[in-house]
Each structure stands twice: as C-alpha cells, then as structure tokens.
Write a protein that holds these residues in place. Sequence first.
Motif, mmCIF file in Angstrom:
data_model
loop_
_atom_site.group_PDB
_atom_site.id
_atom_site.type_symbol
_atom_site.label_atom_id
_atom_site.label_comp_id
_atom_site.label_asym_id
_atom_site.label_seq_id
_atom_site.Cartn_x
_atom_site.Cartn_y
_atom_site.Cartn_z
ATOM 1 N N ASP A 180 0.804 -1.171 -0.037
ATOM 2 C CA ASP A 180 -0.014 -0.054 -0.074
ATOM 3 C C ASP A 180 0.877 1.205 0.076
ATOM 4 O OD1 ASP A 180 0.930 0.068 2.437
ATOM 5 O OD2 ASP A 180 -0.917 0.075 3.625
ATOM 6 N N ARG A 181 2.319 1.059 -0.390
ATOM 7 C CA ARG A 181 3.201 2.113 -0.379
ATOM 8 C C ARG A 181 3.027 2.898 -1.651
ATOM 9 N NH1 ARG A 181 8.404 -1.165 0.543
ATOM 10 N NH2 ARG A 181 7.095 -2.574 -0.710
ATOM 11 N N VAL A 182 2.368 2.626 -2.857
ATOM 12 C CA VAL A 182 2.326 3.291 -4.011
ATOM 13 C C VAL A 182 1.195 4.341 -4.004
ATOM 14 C CG1 VAL A 182 3.599 1.664 -5.396
ATOM 15 C CG2 VAL A 182 0.988 1.929 -5.185
ATOM 16 N N ALA A 183 1.473 5.526 -4.562
ATOM 17 C CA ALA A 183 0.196 6.541 -4.711
ATOM 18 C C ALA A 183 -0.393 6.478 -5.830
ATOM 19 C CB ALA A 183 1.042 8.174 -4.272
ATOM 20 N N THR A 184 -1.648 6.437 -5.830
ATOM 21 C CA THR A 184 -2.398 6.758 -7.038
ATOM 22 C C THR A 184 -3.682 7.828 -6.930
ATOM 23 O OG1 THR A 184 -4.185 4.855 -6.328
ATOM 24 C CG2 THR A 184 -2.289 4.220 -7.365
ATOM 25 N N PRO A 185 -4.182 8.204 -8.039
ATOM 26 C CA PRO A 185 -5.037 9.419 -8.212
ATOM 27 C C PRO A 185 -6.106 9.279 -7.084
ATOM 28 C CG PRO A 185 -4.192 8.985 -10.230
ATOM 29 C CD PRO A 185 -3.744 7.892 -9.422
ATOM 30 N N LEU A 186 -6.507 8.273 -6.931
ATOM 31 C CA LEU A 186 -7.801 8.022 -6.102
ATOM 32 C C LEU A 186 -7.340 7.859 -4.578
ATOM 33 C CD1 LEU A 186 -10.001 5.505 -8.149
ATOM 34 C CD2 LEU A 186 -10.076 8.134 -8.199
ATOM 35 N N GLY A 187 -5.993 7.546 -4.316
ATOM 36 C CA GLY A 187 -5.524 7.719 -2.901
ATOM 37 C C GLY A 187 -5.721 6.292 -1.948
ATOM 38 N N LEU A 188 -5.638 6.604 -0.830
ATOM 39 C CA LEU A 188 -5.676 5.506 -0.143
ATOM 40 C C LEU A 188 -6.924 4.702 -0.122
ATOM 41 C CD1 LEU A 188 -4.205 3.955 2.291
ATOM 42 C CD2 LEU A 188 -5.240 5.179 3.943
ATOM 43 N N PRO A 189 -8.127 5.098 -0.232
ATOM 44 C CA PRO A 189 -9.016 3.980 -0.132
ATOM 45 C C PRO A 189 -9.125 3.016 -1.340
ATOM 46 C CG PRO A 189 -9.843 6.384 0.140
ATOM 47 C CD PRO A 189 -8.559 6.489 -0.041
ATOM 48 N N ALA A 190 -8.673 3.694 -2.398
ATOM 49 C CA ALA A 190 -8.447 2.720 -3.703
ATOM 50 C C ALA A 190 -7.405 1.673 -3.572
ATOM 51 C CB ALA A 190 -8.337 3.606 -4.760
ATOM 52 N N ARG A 191 -6.421 2.268 -3.004
ATOM 53 C CA ARG A 191 -5.291 1.241 -2.714
ATOM 54 C C ARG A 191 -5.666 -0.002 -1.751
ATOM 55 N NH1 ARG A 191 -2.145 5.878 -1.743
ATOM 56 N NH2 ARG A 191 -1.412 5.178 0.450
ATOM 57 N N GLN A 192 -6.519 0.288 -1.056
ATOM 58 C CA GLN A 192 -6.958 -0.966 0.087
ATOM 59 C C GLN A 192 -7.957 -1.795 -0.544
ATOM 60 O OE1 GLN A 192 -8.514 1.564 3.308
ATOM 61 N NE2 GLN A 192 -6.435 1.413 4.134
ATOM 62 N N LEU A 193 -8.577 -1.252 -1.980
ATOM 63 C CA LEU A 193 -9.383 -2.213 -2.658
ATOM 64 C C LEU A 193 -8.359 -3.500 -3.096
ATOM 65 C CD1 LEU A 193 -11.716 -0.014 -4.440
ATOM 66 C CD2 LEU A 193 -12.101 -1.435 -2.157
ATOM 67 N N ARG B 212 -2.593 1.583 -10.641
ATOM 68 C CA ARG B 212 -1.906 0.952 -9.382
ATOM 69 C C ARG B 212 -0.477 0.166 -9.914
ATOM 70 N NH1 ARG B 212 -4.920 -3.001 -5.499
ATOM 71 N NH2 ARG B 212 -6.101 -0.982 -5.114
ATOM 72 N N PHE B 213 -0.786 -0.558 -11.045
ATOM 73 C CA PHE B 213 0.336 -1.408 -11.739
ATOM 74 C C PHE B 213 1.218 -0.284 -12.304
ATOM 75 C CE2 PHE B 213 -2.319 -5.225 -12.952
ATOM 76 C CZ PHE B 213 -2.310 -5.873 -11.677
ATOM 77 N N ALA B 214 1.147 0.567 -12.760
ATOM 78 C CA ALA B 214 2.239 1.635 -13.232
ATOM 79 C C ALA B 214 2.995 2.038 -12.265
ATOM 80 C CB ALA B 214 1.451 2.651 -14.100
ATOM 81 N N ALA B 215 2.139 2.304 -11.069
ATOM 82 C CA ALA B 215 2.867 2.942 -9.841
ATOM 83 C C ALA B 215 3.892 1.947 -9.259
ATOM 84 C CB ALA B 215 1.711 3.288 -8.750
ATOM 85 N N ILE B 216 3.378 0.723 -9.023
ATOM 86 C CA ILE B 216 4.329 -0.242 -8.395
ATOM 87 C C ILE B 216 5.449 -0.451 -9.279
ATOM 88 C CG2 ILE B 216 4.559 -2.544 -7.870
ATOM 89 C CD1 ILE B 216 1.564 -2.649 -7.119
ATOM 90 N N ASN C 68 6.884 1.508 -11.993
ATOM 91 C CA ASN C 68 7.896 2.781 -11.653
ATOM 92 C C ASN C 68 8.639 2.595 -10.426
ATOM 93 O OD1 ASN C 68 7.090 3.640 -14.420
ATOM 94 N ND2 ASN C 68 5.161 4.665 -13.458
ATOM 95 N N ASP C 69 7.912 2.419 -9.167
ATOM 96 C CA ASP C 69 8.570 2.503 -8.096
ATOM 97 C C ASP C 69 9.812 1.374 -8.131
ATOM 98 O OD1 ASP C 69 8.760 3.504 -5.281
ATOM 99 O OD2 ASP C 69 7.850 1.570 -4.607
ATOM 100 N N LEU C 70 9.398 0.301 -8.363
ATOM 101 C CA LEU C 70 10.644 -0.961 -8.469
ATOM 102 C C LEU C 70 11.552 -0.589 -9.286
ATOM 103 C CD1 LEU C 70 8.253 -4.199 -8.304
ATOM 104 C CD2 LEU C 70 9.926 -3.228 -6.739
#
Length: 341
Positions: free
Chosen positions: A299-312, A327-331, A333-335
Amino acid sequence: MTIVHSTPSFDLTPVAEKPGRFDLVVSNPAQQNGVNAGSISNLCFRISTRDEVLLKGRLVHRDIILKCGEQITFEIGYAGPWRDTLSITIDDIMWLAQGEVNQLESVFLTAASKKRIVSPIQTTGSLEGAQRPPQSQLRPSEPGALQQWIDWANAGDRRNLLSSEPLVMVSFSNPDQRWAGRFEQHMQSALRNRHDPNTGLAGRLWSYRNGLRPGESIDTRIVDTMCRARAAVVFLSPDYLTSNYCVDFELPFLLWRSVAQGLELRTVQVTHMTNPGHFVIPGPNGDPISIDVSALADDRVATPLGLPARQLLLAELADNPAEVDRRFAAIANDLAQSILT
C-alpha cells in the motif's frame, strides 16, 4: 469433484494434399485415472526427428489455456515427403497445471503405428555462471527442499548471484495470470531503455509467461531467477496459497531473500483469502524468523484515487481498469527506480 494434474498427450498425422506437412495434435485428456483433469497452460516442447536431420524445432505456446477434453493442432513441415517410417521425438515438455510447473516426459511417435514410448526426461540445464545442483538435490515441492536450496544458493561462489541483475520476477498462480500479464506490460514499460548505472545491465522482467525455455531445468531456472532478481512481485490469492510449489517453496524462498539479502518484495492481493499464517524462514544469522504474509500487502504506492482505492483488492477493481493500470504503473515505476539507482 477431484481434480488431478493434467499431462498432455500427442498424436501425429499427415496433412492431406500437403506433402511434407504433418499435424501434431496436443490433447488434454478429459479424465486421468477415472477423475477429472485440470487445465494446462504455458505449454513448451521440442520436436526432432529420430536422426535429427529432417526436422528440428521448438514450439512455445504460452498464453493458451487448454481445458480438460480440449486439443490444439500444430501444422509442421519438414524437408521431404510424408513417409510411414517417419518418427519424431517430443521432449523438453513443460507446462503449468493448477499453478505448478511440470516437466515429466519425452514421447516417441511413429507415423505408421502411432506407437508411443514414454521415458523420463533427462535434465541437462544448469545455472548460468554457477555449479548445477547435485543430483541428490530435492525437488522444490518435496519436504525439506527449501532449506537445501537456500543452503545451496547461499554457499561459496554462488552467493555472487544474489541480486546480481536489475531483474524483476513476477510470481503468480495460473488462474491469476490475466492480472500478472497486465502488470508485466507496465513493468516492461518501466524498465525499457533503462540500465544499471554500475554494471550497464539492462533492466528486465521474468515470469512463467515469458521466461521458461525448452531444454532447461525448470527447478534451476526458478532458483536462478530468484537468486539473481533484485525485486519480486507476488500476486496473492486462494489459488496461490493452494499451490504447493508456490506456498512451500517459491514464496518462502523469496521471503528469505527479502529478509537476508534485501530483495525488494511486493505483494498484490487479488481476492479475499483466509490468513495464510506465518512463514518461518532462516534469518541472516541462521535464526528462524516468522513472517505474516497477510501483512505484506503493498500500500506504499500513490495513485490519483488515494488510499481508499489502494486498499481495494484487484477483484474489486475489475470494473475500473484505469485504476488497476494506475496501481500497476505506480508499483512498476517504483520498483524500476529502486533497482536501477
């Protein structure tokens, strides 16, 4: 209903009015030993003639899912007309069934009699740049294999393999491969044209979907990849946790690498699942360490919809493909940033 591991079968017939062509039919039997068979995918095998002159080739059909009772036909040509004496050997056979990798048999086919002689495949693969495992090494799915393979990977010159490449491994069970395949597209995009500034090696991706090659030892290829990788992404689901190969060997090995050698380990939860409990792995000093896998969700990656979407969970985002891509793009790019700097 009982499900068993499928084993593909092969048949050989000439193609009417096409001299020099034959059909190789690969089937997934509807039943084995009186019970239903499971689906197979990522089918790989090699074809050669008896004297290895007329035909020698490889077939890789990674993205099919061959359900029980189904078949697929490959039309293949060779230099010469059809002869009843034609014989071919199918070997280096491997496939996925119920999330586990299988490599079991070679098959000898003759055109006239359709006689099939099945023999165990002889493993010739070895770890690149490392001594191949001893013949006594346990298969990863056998009890006690995890500790043996960890000891083997962590000994002598083989320790130089650990995190030696800007490589990302994707671990998933067969039913979850649509999610894994989508993530791989983002990961490949994030790695494209990027190199390790210290070694010059290009960033690359490995998974069952694109990394298995006919003719190599599956066990050593998987361990080799888990050793070389600097990062791994695991797609957790009930299917993953019911795969003996995944839950008894692959995930614990990656957890060991994460704790002992700093592997960047990310987990993505696909659907709701019961708590898989604690995995006990050897720590850096040999002391056992207990890890709760259910607490590892990324749940470390940021997405436009924020934490509630990351928890889904991914399954809860099935109607929102744009958010899955975010979500996939954020993970990814982070990796990529983590392993290439």
